[in-house]
Motif scaffolding. Structure first.
Motif: not given
Length: 195
Positions: A110-112, A147-148, A154-159, A190-192
């Protein structure tokens, strides 16, 4: 008697094949390049007579000239629209549609997150995990409003990075009569969800 019948049958099968065989012939046409392009003309650019990407402003700029009478047109002479835009871009060394695969050497956080360019309101991303092909393809929808997103496997984040035309402030968009269907993002604490 049995051998006689099988020998006759073998001859019947073999005879038409031998008569039907033909040899393969090919011919090569040799052209003299010095006659077609005399050395006095100098090197010619592939884009000579065609518009460059920076000169294309409207869809009329993507209409081809067509082939000369009596010749077979090439893709460059007959392609129109987005196909022509892609061909002209490739001739200039530009990948117009950015067709290279996404970075699968790492898991997006989520940060990158792994950034995906999009010219439309939404973009579909097929996640295969990290390393590549570690799980089945899971399709993720990224929109301008959300957008995210994360892969459920696998939990990979995309933006999504929007690179399309700017919004028209004078356009009046009709409200969507159908609510957005719920997805897994609606059930995150919400905190996540804070990015």
């Amino acid at each position: 008697m049995f051998l006689q019948r099988s020998a006759v049958a073998a001859v019947r099968r073999a005879a038409p094949r031998a008569a039907a065989r033909r040899t393969f012939v090919s011919s090569i046409v040799r052209r003299d390049a010095s006659k077609e392009n005399p050395p006095s003309s100098g090197p010619r650019s592939l884009l000579e007579g065609y518009k460059k990407l920076e000169d294309i402003k409207t869809t009329e700029d993507l209409l081809p000239p067509g082939a000369k009478p009596g010749t077979v047109p090439t893709d460059l002479e007959q392609a129109t629209g987005l196909e022509r835009l892609e061909i002209l871009g490739k001739m200039q060394g530009i990948d117009v549609f950015d067709m290279k695969p996404l970075d699968s050497s790492r898991v997006g956080t989520l940060e990158d997150p792994i950034v995906v360019n999009s010219a439309g309101e939404e973009q579909y991303v097929g996640c295969t995990g990290c390393p590549a092909d570690s799980h089945q393809v899971l399709w993720i929808t990224l929109t301008r409003e959300e957008p995210v997103a994360r892969c459920m496997e696998c939990g990979s984040a995309y933006k999504m990075h929007y690179i399309g035309p700017p919004d028209d402030p004078h356009a009046h968009h009709a409200e969507n009569a159908y609510p957005r269907p719920k997805n897994m993002a609606d059930f995150i604490k919400p905190e996540y969800a804070n990015l």
